[in-house]
Each structure stands twice: as structure tokens, then as C-alpha cells.
Design an enzyme around this catalytic site. Structure first.
Site, PDB file in Angstrom:
ATOM      1  N   VAL A   1     -16.236   6.265   7.942  1.00 22.39           N
ATOM      2  CA  VAL A   1     -14.943   5.859   8.510  1.00 22.39           C
ATOM      3  C   VAL A   1     -15.125   4.623   9.384  1.00 22.39           C
ATOM      4  CG1 VAL A   1     -13.100   6.548  10.105  1.00 22.39           C
ATOM      5  CG2 VAL A   1     -13.932   8.166   8.399  1.00 22.39           C
ATOM      6  N   ALA A   2     -16.245   4.585  10.119  1.00 25.06           N
ATOM      7  CA  ALA A   2     -16.507   3.441  10.995  1.00 25.06           C
ATOM      8  C   ALA A   2     -16.769   2.176  10.193  1.00 25.06           C
ATOM      9  CB  ALA A   2     -17.700   3.741  11.892  1.00 25.06           C
TER      10      ALA A   2
ATOM     11  N   ASP B   1       4.904 -29.924 -14.925  1.00 17.62           N
ATOM     12  CA  ASP B   1       5.888 -30.430 -15.876  1.00 17.62           C
ATOM     13  C   ASP B   1       6.387 -31.770 -15.319  1.00 17.62           C
ATOM     14  OD1 ASP B   1       7.546 -30.441 -18.047  1.00 17.62           O
ATOM     15  OD2 ASP B   1       9.116 -29.257 -17.101  1.00 17.62           O
TER      16      ASP B   1
ATOM     17  N   ASP C   1      10.083 -25.168 -15.787  1.00  9.99           N
ATOM     18  CA  ASP C   1      11.459 -24.717 -15.571  1.00  9.99           C
ATOM     19  C   ASP C   1      12.080 -24.112 -16.823  1.00  9.99           C
ATOM     20  OD1 ASP C   1      11.642 -26.994 -17.061  1.00  9.99           O
ATOM     21  OD2 ASP C   1      12.944 -28.099 -15.699  1.00  9.99           O
TER      22      ASP C   1
ATOM     23  N   ASP D   1       8.034 -22.925 -20.860  1.00  6.95           N
ATOM     24  CA  ASP D   1       6.980 -22.889 -19.836  1.00  6.95           C
ATOM     25  C   ASP D   1       6.563 -21.465 -19.468  1.00  6.95           C
ATOM     26  OD1 ASP D   1       6.976 -25.712 -19.491  1.00  6.95           O
ATOM     27  OD2 ASP D   1       8.790 -25.547 -18.299  1.00  6.95           O
TER      28      ASP D   1
ATOM     29  N   GLU E   1     -19.184  -0.472  15.255  1.00  9.45           N
ATOM     30  CA  GLU E   1     -18.962   0.980  15.188  1.00  9.45           C
ATOM     31  C   GLU E   1     -20.097   1.674  14.445  1.00  9.45           C
ATOM     32  OE1 GLU E   1     -15.059   1.446  13.531  1.00  9.45           O
ATOM     33  OE2 GLU E   1     -14.205   0.069  15.000  1.00  9.45           O
TER      34      GLU E   1
ATOM     35  N   THR F   1      -5.622  -0.193  17.407  1.00 11.38           N
ATOM     36  CA  THR F   1      -6.006  -1.172  18.432  1.00 11.38           C
ATOM     37  C   THR F   1      -6.530  -2.458  17.807  1.00 11.38           C
ATOM     38  OG1 THR F   1      -8.119  -0.037  18.644  1.00 11.38           O
ATOM     39  CG2 THR F   1      -6.448   0.504  20.261  1.00 11.38           C
TER      40      THR F   1
END
Length: 1064
Positions: free
Chosen positions: A337-338, A384, A734, A738, A803, A831
């Protein structure tokens, strides 16, 4: 490229019977009669009902396939195809099982034991929901494609005309009538034109910048899609004329069907973003490290749960303590977990979301969050031309008028790139003093014109043909004789004020519409002088051939001699080679046949107008007055944006469906090519590129490249090859054509104004202003966001290293466990979260767009940075474990009195052997206070080293939180000292630190929360101890940064490899 791209050409050559007989019938290369025979139909009668039923069985309905989407079960499984997620899942399951087992053993289950696994499960669920939502949107481009299909068609069947037949019921061989405004329902061969001309807007499919004239005449068999002038394609729109057509392809065999297949194939081949790849690599390394450290912890502590005796040199009488084994297993889980930065996915998502807001302010709308980061490492932009580099609005850029004497011409440069009459002016223009020649040009351009321009919000839009709209805008810039001009008139209320005045003075009574043979349009007008006159505009060469005179500056008319004609043609050639589309202007005042004509159908002259073959003779003996050069102009800001790309090491490739000469001229003008570059090897058509033996070598050339007359498969192939070569590709577009390449690119960028819904849905980002320079700004923002992400990833990882070091030292020294998993989870998620997120607000570096793009294989953390954070992590471990030992073994530290709570002292030896407490003689522990609580150990003094560790554990947790807050200041810059980059350069970080400390105060001083997290309130002196132990982390990192700055030269010179591409 996916399958859709690979077999595109093969499908392209399959005619009506390709699905059954396999023979190839190029309808565009065959005469109309042959087409009718091949498809077994007569245009007068159409197909019979029996034929239609039979063909529907063979070819199916004229609709696009609906591909089966990914099942929800597979989408859920895909969310766990991530190393970090799998580690988290394993940790959550083990934590849950241990919490359940402890509850069973102890006879009661506290909810606090399940906080850790439940929080991790919640993180995974939220992460999964976001992932599934993003992926379920992936196929929307296909749905948008269906929306552009026609719903109804006018069809001839059984000798009857059906004006609203559902388009999906069309079959190959059907005879269809098309009119102005119709959406083409299938791919069809034009049989004959009913009107004199037929023009189709097919730019969204082919990339052409203007509507295309169609004909019934066959073309060469190997012609590309733009050259198939006798074919109309599904999804395109008729803008002028009407005709009779023969359906040749339906459904998935149409050009739009092929695009549909390519989008689907591209969607199947989507790859992870560069950041996700790096995080997966990091997760794999993390898994290995966690495994090694967990094994070490077990090996160090194996003596506590497994003992044996040696008999005759052999180990015997093994004793195993299952309770202690599970305790150290819990430590291993706490270590996992750490080591995992649980808050990292949430912080990355938050930072990317903030990035999307910043980009939206710059007109770049991000549809997929990871695209923000991917933009930052873009190495190639495939753009384009039409609408992105150019305005997609025709504009007159040069006006040529006759001079004051024979053999002279005048030339005027016209500013402006849009349909706004207020966008630019005409250089050296005689405002209010227009001579007779210029007045005649203005009159012809305004009256011999069917277009309109109107304001729509902040934009001006054209109604009708773009070239004609551009001429009307030119007339407005010319002003009106006598001083009416754009400044003095109330033009904001009447956009085309001058044009309307000309049309009031010269009232049109007849129109000689444009046709492809004479290449001109004429109008007969009744002028204010009472005379009839003919005003003509059209192709310059054709008008000169039918002209016998020219009008000079003062209005006098003189014969057109060969010298004057050659001079005009020379100007025409120069303008054409600059990719200008030229239109000539001429007039005729001797109209004896129409002298009394006023539009009356019974007038003899009206009969002349009914026969198109008479138009050439009516438009003869003209007086030529001048010519105008039009183009789809480049956007003003694009040239600087291209320069910025070069400075940033990003190559620009232009891929357009437009013709080669026009595209090359634009590329020269905007700086993709330099003025004297030899572009013979850099400018190819799509077909020429596909014929190259070594395409990748061509794509590796330095500088810009141009691909004109490009089809969808060409765009896909270019993107695929670039990605194979390790490039990070941004592709703009566009049109429907494309969409497959947009889907295949790392970043698909669609146009917000001119873009089709298909392109938008296939894209990762939409440009609200359709502007290329917005892409460059977005790349800069993406780079800045990536730098900030590196800052908080470094910060979170360094915190996690600390940790891990803390837990490892605890296990190695054999002292009681300092922090429980739920406390570590709180630190990682809550935190650490606000400061990490606030680092995303770091101001961007001033030279962010002066550096080359980072390589896709660049590591998130260099060897030096890793060493730095191992040093910092080791200090965090020493500080958190050290403060735990100090509380148990000392009453004072650095002059700070810690005896106020009345706790007993033990020796370090006792603390390290706390598991043997029951065997100690005369051991006792005094009660101590924490806030309003009193902890008493009279019943069992050994509990002082178990439940009595709550104060020492609180100190360890608080030191960890404080160190990580101060460490976030270190993460403001990778090498810059806090003296040069003080904390207030990012006020959000200071606010975030305050929030994190505030949250820690909450769990310390609210009794219920303190109970959940297993902590107690701290006194003032204990807070002083925390600060004394935590603050040195800033000094240590400042020393490391100083060493880093001093050694950066040789470190970078040793690791830097020559760049693959040199910026120009």
C-alpha cells in the site's frame, strides 16, 4: 493501417458484379450506353419491381453496416489491463481477507479494519467507470457518418417517377434524378445533364476547396477520385444544376462505405498514450520492487514466526506461529500500500481536466483527457490545407485593370482573407475617384453575380458560389463612385451596400447562365441611361477570344491588338502559377436584337435565350476590361505558427485533396517550403507517394512535406508509417475523408466550424476557430502540462519511496509497527492529493516551445532523479522511524521537552525485542495522557508496546505528512533552487499545503476520526519535534539540486543522442 486501409484499392475496383462474378467494371471510364447495358437498364423506363427485389437479395440495402460494439463485460475486463490497477486490486483483496480473518479470530469485526480495502475498491470502481464511459464513445463517429446519408431519392422505376423513395431501397442499376440541394444517395454515374451545368460540393469526401463541375463524358480508368468528373458520390451535395444518374454502388461499396470501414478498422487499432505506456512500465518495475522488498521483510522476520533446533547438525523441532506469520504478512501488505501511489490516477485525471480548461480558453476543445498529455510530445503535425491552413473562404487577392494607354496594365493587391468587406483594403486604391475602367469592373462583378454575403454572429458567410461571393466583397472594398465607401456608409446594417446600388442602377432582365463550353456567364441589363448592355465574366482566355476591343482607364474603347492580348495572357500566366484562380470581365453595348427586350416571353429575342447554343454568338465582339485573381487564402497567423513548430522541433506535413500547384503555392507562402527550396522530392501526389518503393525514407526527410490529391487511404498510410517509425502524430481534418486518419493518429484534430460531425466524433480534439495556430498553442500547453505532471509524479513517487523506507526500517529493526495501512492510504490519497494537484498549476517555462519534442521512450524519472529521491526517501524512513524511537527512549530531543504526557521510557534493546515482553521481569509502564484521554497499563504492562504505541505512531504519521508537505516545495522545479523559484510562484501550492495540514488537524482533533485512524492529539512540544525532524528535507534536496546543477553538463552530454531530425 488496419484492414480497411489495406484492401481499399481492391474494393475501389469492384463494380456492381464484383461480389458475385468478380469482374471489374469502371463505370467512370465507360460510355453511357455501355453502362446502361452492363446494369441492364434503360434510363427512360428504370428497373422493374422484379429486378429491384432480385438485386436487393444480392446486394442488400443501401445502408452502412452497424458493427457490433465491444461488450460491457469486455470493457470491464479491459479496465484491469493496467499494471498499477492490478497491484491495487491484489492489495485490496489481501487486505479484505486479512481484515475478515482478524475479525473472525477476535470475535468481532470493526468497520475500521475494512476502510483500507473498501477505499481501494472505490478507487478502482471510479477509475473503471471513467474508462468504460470513454471507450463506449469510441464508435460515435460511425453513427455520425450515417447521419450524412440521404434519406430519400427521386427514382424512375417501371416507367414511373417516385419522388420520395427511401434511399436505403436503392439498388445498383436504379435511375435517379438529382436536383439543386439534393444529397446524393449512392455512388452514381452521370447519364445526362438536364441543366447546362452540374456542380457538386464534395470537399468533405475528397478535400477539394470548391464545388466540382460534373459531366457525362467518361474519363481514364486509372483516374483518382477527384478526377472522376462523371461520377457523383454518396453523402455529397448538388449545389447547381440537375441531372439523371445511374446507381453503380450502394451501401458499404460506396466511397463513404469505404470510409466507414476504415474508421472501424482504425478504432480497433487505437494505442495507449505515451504517458499510459510510461505508467505501465513504471507499474511493472514497481511490481518487481514490491516483490523483492516484501521477500526481504519476510526473510528478515522469519525468526519471529518460524523457529527450529539443530540436532546432530540438522534443523529439527520446527515451531511455526501462524499469528505472527499473518502479522508480518500484514506488514508486507502495508508495504505494498505504501509503495503504490493510489492517488496518482486521480491526480493525473484532475491535472488533465485542468489542462482541458486552459486549452478551451485557447479555442482547443479536448474530447479525450489523455490527448492533453499526448499533444505535448507531438513530433509531426499532418495538416489538411483547406480550412485549416487557409480560411476556406475565397477572396480576391489581385485585381488587374487596363492602363491609360494601349499596352499598359494596372495591378492592385487586395488585402483580406475572409468574406468580411471590412477585412483589409485595396492597396493604392483611388478612394472616391474611381475611373471609368474600374467602375465597369465593379459593375460587372456586382451585377453579373448570383451570390450573397451575410453576417452570422462574428463571421461573414457566403450564400451561393464562393468565387462570386468573393467578387462581391471586392466590390465593397472598391467603394462606389462619388465617395460612398465602407467608412462613410452605414455598412454594418447593409453588408453589400455598394453591390445593391450597382444592381439598382443596372437592372438585370435576362441571364445567360454558365456552361462548360464557353466558360462564362452573362447578364443583360437595363441601365439607368436607358440602354441595354451585356455584362460578362468568365475564363480569361475564352473572353479574350470573343473580345475585339479593350476599355482604357478613361473609358475610351480601342481595338484589342496582339500586343495587348499577349500582355494580358502573360499576367494571367503569372497569376495562375501563383495558384490564383482568374476571372475576366467584359461587356458589350451594341445589342440590337435586345434593344426593346424587357424580359417579355413573347419578344422574338426571348427565343434566342432559350437555346444555349446561341449564348456564344450573343457574347461576341466583347470589350475586355480587366481580370481578378482569387484564391482560398492562408490564415494570417499560420506563417508564425509554422515557424514556432520549426523552433519546437515539430515537422509539418500538409496532406490535401486539392491540386498540386495550388497546394505548393500555399506551402511556399506560409513557410512550409522556403522560397528557393527544391521541392521536387518534397511535394508528391497521393498516388505518387503510394508508388514509392521506400515510403519511410521519404517521410524521414527534414523540413516540411506536401501530399496533394490525397485520398483517405493515402492519409491513413502516411499516419500508419509515421507511427511505425516512432513518431507521435497529430492529424487535422474536417471532412468525411479525414475521419479514418483522425481515428488512427495519436491525436485526431477536427475543425469546429467547417468540420463534419463525422470528423468531430472521430477526433480527440476539436478546434473552435478552425485555426492551425491554435494547434501550436495547444502543443505548448500540452508540453507545460506534461512538465507539471512530471513534477507531481516525482513528488508522489518520492513520498512513496519514503513510506516504503519507513516500513522496511521498522521491519529490519524489529520495532513495533509505526503506521498501519489505513494511515498510509490516508496520506497517499488525501494529504498528498492537494499538493500534487497544485503542482499542475506551476507556471510554464518561457522556452517550452524552443525545445525539441521529448522522445516517446524518454523515462519519467532519470537515474539522477531516482538517486535523489532514494536519498530523500531514506531520510523520510529514518525520520518517521526515528521519531517513533525518540518518543519511547528519550524525554528530551534538541532541547524539546517530551515528558509532559508522563510516558515511561524503555531501552532501544527492549523496543527491538518487544515481542518477548512477557518474559521480562519487573517490567512496568506508567499511564500517559493524550488530549483528554488517559492510557493505563496496570493490567498488562506489555500493552504499552502494543496499544500504547498510539502516541509514537501519531508522531510518525505527522512527521510523514509534514515531510511530504515540505517535499512538495522541492518539486516546484527539477533543478531550480527555492531561492530562485520561491513557493509563491505557485500560490495554489501554498493553499494546497494549508488544506492538507487542515485535513490532518481534522483527523487528529476530532475524536471519531482519530479513533478510525488510530491516532491521538499532539501537544505543542510534540509539534515542535515534528517540525525539527521534517524541515531538514528541504535542506537535503537543496544540496542535491546544487550537485545536480553542477553536474548537469556531463550527465546530459553522456546521455544525449543525436536528434533524429534537425530543426530548420
Amino acid at each position: 493501417m488496419g484492414k480497411g486501409g489495406e484492401d481499399y484499392g481492391e474494393r475501389d475496383q469492384n463494380g456492381i458484379e464484383s461480389q458475385n462474378q468478380g469482374d471489374f467494371f469502371p463505370a467512370w471510364a465507360k460510355e453511357v450506353k455501355e453502362c446502361e447495358e452492363k446494369y441492364g437498364v434503360n434510363r427512360e423506363f428504370g428497373l422493374s419491381s422484379a429486378d429491384v427485389e432480385e438485386r436487393i437479395k444480392i446486394y442488400g440495402y443501401n445502408e452502412l453496416e452497424k458493427h457490433e460494439g465491444v461488450s460491457i463485460f469486455k470493457l470491464i475486463l479491459d479496465q484491469f489491463n493496467d499494471t498499477l490497477v492490478r497491484i491495487l486490486l491484489a492489495a485490496a483483496i489481501v487486505s479484505f481477507v486479512l481484515a475478515w480473518y482478524d475479525g473472525e479470530e477476535g470475535g468481532e469485526m470493526e468497520i475500521t479494519a475494512f476502510v483500507e480495502p473498501l477505499v481501494i475498491f472505490l478507487i478502482l470502481i471510479v477509475n473503471g467507470i471513467v474508462g468504460i464511459w470513454q471507450e463506449s464513445n469510441a464508435e460515435k463517429a460511425l453513427e455520425a457518418l450515417k447521419e450524412i446519408q440521404s434519406e430519400h431519392a427521386t427514382v424512375i422505376r417501371d416507367q414511373k417517377k417516385f419522388s420520395s423513395l427511401p434511399a436505403k431501397e436503392l439498388v445498383p442499376g436504379d435511375i435517379v434524378e438529382l436536383r439543386v440541394g439534393d444529397k446524393v444517395p449512392a455512388d452514381m454515374r452521370v447519364l445526362n445533364l438536364i441543366s447546362s451545368t452540374l456542380r457538386v460540393e464534395q470537399g468533405s469526401l475528397t478535400g477539394e476547396s470548391e464545388a466540382v463541375s460534373k459531366t457525362a463524358k467518361p474519363v481514364a480508368e486509372n483516374t483518382d477520385i477527384q478526377g472522376k468528373k462523371c461520377m457523383v458520390f454518396a453523402g455529397t451535395t448538388v449545389v447547381n444544376g440537375n441531372c439523371i444518374c445511374l446507381v453503380t454502388e450502394t451501401g458499404m461499396n460506396t466511397e463513404i462505405g469505404k470510409v466507414h470501414s476504415q474508421i472501424h478498422e482504425a478504432a480497433q487499432n487505437e494505442e495507449d498514450t505515451p504517458l499510459k505506456k510510461k505508467l505501465n512500465e513504471f507499474g511493472e518495475v514497481l511490481t518487481m520492487l514490491i516483490g523483492i522488498i516484501c521477500a526481504l521483510v519476510w526473510l528478515i522476520n522469519v525468526k519471529y514466526f518460524l523457529t527450529w533446533e539443530y540436532v546432530d547438525g540438522w534443523p529439527k523441532n520446527f515451531k511455526f506461529s501462524f499469528e505472527k506469520c499473518t502479522y508480518y504478512f500484514e506488514i508486507a501488505v502495508a508495504l505494498a500500500v505504501a509503495a503504490i501511489p493510489e492517488g496518482l490516477p486521480a491526480v493525473i485525471t484532475t491535472c488533465l481536466a485542468l489542462g482541458t480548461r486552459k486549452m478551451a480558453q485557447k479555442n482547443a476543445l479536448v474530447r479525450k483527457l489523455p490527448s492533453v498529455e499526448t499533444l505535448g510530445c507531438t513530433t509531426v503535425i499532418c495538416s489538411d490545407k483547406t480550412g485549416t491552413l487557409t480560411t476556406n473562404q475565397m477572396a480576391v487577392s489581385k485585381l488587374v485593370a487596363m492602363g491609360s494607354r494601349v499596352g499598359t496594365l494596372r495591378s492592385f493587391n487586395v488585402e483580406g482573407t475572409t468574406y468580411s468587406p471590412f477585412d483589409g483594403k485595396i492597396e493604392d486604391w483611388p478612394v472616391g475617384r474611381m475611373d471609368s475602367n474600374l467602375q465597369m469592373i465593379a459593375k460587372i462583378a456586382a451585377v453579373c453575380n448570383d451570390a450573397g454575403v451575410e453576417q452570422s454572429g462574428n463571421h461573414y458567410v457566403a450564400g451561393g458560389m464562393p468565387t462570386e461571393a468573393a467578387l462581391k466583397v471586392m466590390v465593397e472594398k472598391m467603394g462606389f463612385p462619388g465617395g460612398l465607401n465602407k467608412e462613410s456608409s452605414s455598412v454594418h446594417e447593409d453588408v453589400l451596400a455598394c453591390c445593391r446600388l450597382w444592381n439598382t442602377m443596372e437592372q438585370r432582365i435576362a441571364t445567360l447562365e454558365f456552361d462548360r463550353d464557353r466558360k462564362s456567364m452573362g447578364v443583360i441589363v437595363n441601365s439607368s441611361s436607358g440602354k441595354k448592355s451585356l455584362l460578362v465574366k468568365g475564363a480569361v482566355e475564352n473572353l479574350l477570344d470573343r473580345s475585339t476591343s479593350i476599355q482604357l482607364l478613361d473609358g475610351s474603347v480601342v481595338p484589342l491588338d496582339q500586343y495587348s492580348k499577349d500582355l494580358i495572357l502573360q499576367n494571367l500566366h503569372e497569376m495562375s502559377t501563383s495558384a490564383l484562380r482568374c476571372l475576366g470581365f467584359a461587356y458589350k453595348e451594341d445589342l440590337s436584337e435586345f434593344e426593346t427586350y424587357s424580359g417579355d416571353e413573347d419578344h422574338p429575342a426571348h427565343q434566342l435565350l432559350l437555346d444555349l447554343h446561341n449564348y456564344s454568338s450573343i457574347e461576341s465582339n466583347l470589350t475586355f476590361v480587366g481580370l481578378a485573381g482569387l484564391r482560398d487564402p492562408p490564415r494570417k497567423e499560420v506563417r508564425q505558427a509554422i515557424e514556432d513548430c520549426k523552433a519546437a522541433g515539430i515537422r509539418v506535413m500538409v496532406i490535401t485533396g486539392d491540386n498540386k500547384n495550388t497546394a505548393e503555392a500555399i506551402c511556399h507562402e506560409i513557410g512550409v517550403f522556403r522560397p528557393h527550396d527544391d521541392i521536387s522530392s518534397k511535394s508528391l501526389t497521393g498516388r505518387e507517394f503510394m508508388g514509392l518503393h521506400d515510403k519511410k525514407t521519404h517521410l524521414r526527410q527534414n523540413g516540411g512535406l506536401l501530399f496533394s490529391r490525397a485520398e483517405p487511404r493515402h492519409k491513413q498510410e502516411i499516419v500508419r508509417l509515421l507511427k511505425e517509425d516512432g513518431e507521435v502524430v497529430a492529424m487535422t481534418g474536417d471532412g468525411v475523408n479525414d475521419a479514418p486518419a483522425l481515428k488512427l493518429a495519436d491525436i485526431g484534430i477536427a475543425m469546429g466550424i467547417a468540420g463534419t460531425e463525422v470528423a468531430k466524433e472521430a477526433s480527440d480534439m476539436v478546434l473552435a476557430d478552425d485555426n492551425f495556430s491554435t494547434i501550436v498553442a495547444a502543443v505548448g500547453e500540452g508540453r507545460s502540462i506534461y512538465n507539471n505532471m512530471k513534477a507531481f509524479i516525482r513528488y508522489m513517487i518520492s513520498s512513496n519511496i519514503g513510506e516504503v523506507a519507513s516500513i522496511f526500517l521498522t521491519a529490519a529493526l524489529g520495532i513495533p509497527e509505526g503506521m498501519i495501512p489505513v494511515q498510509l492510504l490516508w496520506v497517499n490519497l488525501v494529504t498528498d492529493g492537494p499538493p500534487a494537484t497544485a503542482l499542475g498549476f506551476n507556471p510554464p517555462d518561457g522556452d517550452v516551445m524552443k525545445k525539441p519534442p521529448r522522445k516517446s521512450d524518454d523515462s519519467l524519472i532519470s537515474a539522477w532523479i531516482l538517486f535523489r529521491y532514494l536519498v530523500i526517501g531514506l531520510y523520510v524512513g529514518i525520520a518517521t522511524v526515528g521519531v517513533f524511537i525518540i518518543w519511547y527512549t528519550r524525554h528530551t530531543f534538541m532541547g524539546i521537552d517530551l515528558s509532559g504526557d508522563g510516558h515511561s521510557l524503555v531501552t532501544y534493546s527492549q523496543l527491538a525485542n518487544w515481542g518477548r515482553c512477557e518474559s521480562w521481569k519487573n517490567f512496568s509502564a506508567s499511564p500517559f495522557t493524550a488530549g483528554s484521554q488517559v492510557f493505563d497499563f496496570d493490567a498488562n504492562p506489555c500493552e504499552y508496546l502494543r496499544s500504547g504505541k498510539i502516541k509514537a505512531s501519531t508522531l510518525s504519521l505527522t512527521v510523514l505528512v509534514a515531510i511530504e508537505m515540505f517535499n512538495s516545495l522541492n518539486a516546484l522545479s527539477e533543478d531550480c533552487s527555492l531561492v530562485r523559484m520561491p513557493p509563491w510562484v505557485n500560490p495554489w501550492l501554498l493553499l494546497a499545503m494549508s488544506v492538507s495540514f487542515g485535513l490532518h488537524f481534522l483527523i487528529l482533533y476530532i475524536p471519531f476520526l482519530a479513533q478510525v485512524f488510530g491516532i491521538v492529539p499532539l501537544s505543542l512540544n510534540e509539534w515542535l519535534l515534528v517540525l525539527a525532524v521534517a524541515l531538514p528535507v528541504i535542506l537535503i534536496d537543496e544540496v542535491l539540486k546544487f550537485v545536480g546543477r553542477c553536474t548537469s553538463g556531463w550527465r546530459h552530454s553522456g546521455s544525449r543522442k543525436p536528434s533524429k531530425y534537425k530543426p530548420e
